[in-house]
Design a protein around this motif. Structure first.
Motif, PDB file in Angstrom:
ATOM      1  N   PRO A   1       0.837  -1.201   0.000  1.00 38.75           N
ATOM      2  CA  PRO A   1       0.000   0.000   0.000  1.00 38.75           C
ATOM      3  C   PRO A   1       0.871   1.250   0.000  1.00 38.75           C
ATOM      4  O   PRO A   1       1.955   1.261   0.569  1.00 38.75           O
ATOM      5  CB  PRO A   1      -0.789  -0.129   1.303  1.00 38.75           C
ATOM      6  CG  PRO A   1      -0.009  -1.057   2.151  1.00 38.75           C
ATOM      7  CD  PRO A   1       0.736  -1.975   1.225  1.00 38.75           C
ATOM      8  N   LYS A   2       0.372   2.279  -0.648  1.00 33.69           N
ATOM      9  CA  LYS A   2       1.123   3.529  -0.695  1.00 33.69           C
ATOM     10  C   LYS A   2       1.016   4.243   0.647  1.00 33.69           C
ATOM     11  O   LYS A   2      -0.051   4.265   1.264  1.00 33.69           O
ATOM     12  CB  LYS A   2       0.578   4.420  -1.806  1.00 33.69           C
ATOM     13  CG  LYS A   2       0.840   3.876  -3.186  1.00 33.69           C
ATOM     14  CD  LYS A   2       0.305   4.842  -4.229  1.00 33.69           C
ATOM     15  CE  LYS A   2       0.424   4.244  -5.592  1.00 33.69           C
ATOM     16  NZ  LYS A   2       1.687   4.430  -6.227  1.00 33.69           N
ATOM     17  N   VAL A   3       2.110   4.832   1.074  1.00 35.61           N
ATOM     18  CA  VAL A   3       2.102   5.625   2.296  1.00 35.61           C
ATOM     19  C   VAL A   3       1.323   6.905   2.048  1.00 35.61           C
ATOM     20  O   VAL A   3       0.460   7.295   2.821  1.00 35.61           O
ATOM     21  CB  VAL A   3       3.549   5.946   2.735  1.00 35.61           C
ATOM     22  CG1 VAL A   3       3.560   6.944   3.870  1.00 35.61           C
ATOM     23  CG2 VAL A   3       4.264   4.671   3.127  1.00 35.61           C
ATOM     24  N   ASN A   4       1.619   7.562   0.939  1.00 40.67           N
ATOM     25  CA  ASN A   4       0.956   8.813   0.602  1.00 40.67           C
ATOM     26  C   ASN A   4      -0.314   8.509  -0.178  1.00 40.67           C
ATOM     27  O   ASN A   4      -0.270   8.123  -1.343  1.00 40.67           O
ATOM     28  CB  ASN A   4       1.902   9.688  -0.221  1.00 40.67           C
ATOM     29  CG  ASN A   4       1.283  11.027  -0.581  1.00 40.67           C
ATOM     30  OD1 ASN A   4       0.185  11.355  -0.154  1.00 40.67           O
ATOM     31  ND2 ASN A   4       2.005  11.792  -1.371  1.00 40.67           N
TER      32      ASN A   4
ATOM     33  N   ASP B   1       2.886  15.643  -7.894  1.00 41.47           N
ATOM     34  CA  ASP B   1       4.327  15.873  -7.827  1.00 41.47           C
ATOM     35  C   ASP B   1       5.086  14.547  -7.739  1.00 41.47           C
ATOM     36  O   ASP B   1       4.623  13.607  -7.098  1.00 41.47           O
ATOM     37  CB  ASP B   1       4.680  16.726  -6.597  1.00 41.47           C
ATOM     38  CG  ASP B   1       4.120  18.143  -6.695  1.00 41.47           C
ATOM     39  OD1 ASP B   1       3.619  18.492  -7.784  1.00 41.47           O
ATOM     40  OD2 ASP B   1       4.165  18.867  -5.693  1.00 41.47           O
ATOM     41  N   PRO B   2       6.271  14.478  -8.365  1.00 43.06           N
ATOM     42  CA  PRO B   2       7.045  13.229  -8.282  1.00 43.06           C
ATOM     43  C   PRO B   2       7.570  12.958  -6.875  1.00 43.06           C
ATOM     44  O   PRO B   2       7.830  11.816  -6.513  1.00 43.06           O
ATOM     45  CB  PRO B   2       8.203  13.441  -9.264  1.00 43.06           C
ATOM     46  CG  PRO B   2       8.286  14.909  -9.456  1.00 43.06           C
ATOM     47  CD  PRO B   2       6.920  15.473  -9.212  1.00 43.06           C
TER      48      PRO B   2
END
Ligand code: FES
Length: 135
Positions: free
Chosen positions: A68-71, A78-79
């Motif tokens: 899972p993505k943290v953000n 944004d990269p």
């Protein structure tokens, strides 16, 4: 389709009947070399079947990039999320979000408490405060 029919109805039963499968584990030590060679396809098919079952039921959650993505929502266009602040603007104390769920990111708004309760997690902010007597 006829080839599958012949395999299932004729070849497979004939092969299985030809196997010398001992009734006890000790009986495996008495098998001849030819018996062992005849068992190889059965052992391989069984191993592939078992591995497929494990992969379906246990390996599905270990897919590459499946973490899972943290953000979840902050500056996704944004990269890389980079925030810059001047130390003079910090004041006496400040709390920086480390759970990535704050609506005031990079500052903590307490959303980590909800996340911790829902996910049985223990994340919290980075608290910075000036030492007494420091400007
Ligand atoms: S809201 Fe993220 S650490 Fe508090």
């Amino acid at each position: 389709m006829e080839a599958i029919h012949i395999f299932v109805k004729t070849s497979l039963p004939k092969y299985l009947r030809s196997l010398n499968v001992p009734k006890t584990f000790g009986g495996f030590s008495k098998l001849s070399g030819e018996d062992w060679v005849n068992l190889v396809p059965l052992v391989l098919c069984t191993a592939v079947f078992v591995m497929a079952i494990f992969r379906i039921f246990l390996g599905g959650s270990r897919k590459k990039n499946a973490l899972p993505k943290v953000n979840q929502s902050i500056m996704k266009e944004d990269p890389k999320v980079v925030t810059q602040m001047d130390i003079e603007d910090i004041g006496e104390k400040i709390a920086f979000c480390r759970c990535w769920r704050s609506k005031k990111f990079p500052l903590c708004d307490g959303t980590h408490n909800k996340h911790n309760a829902e996910a049985n997690d223990n994340v919290g902010p980075l608290l910075l405060r000036r030492a007494e007597g420091e400007k």
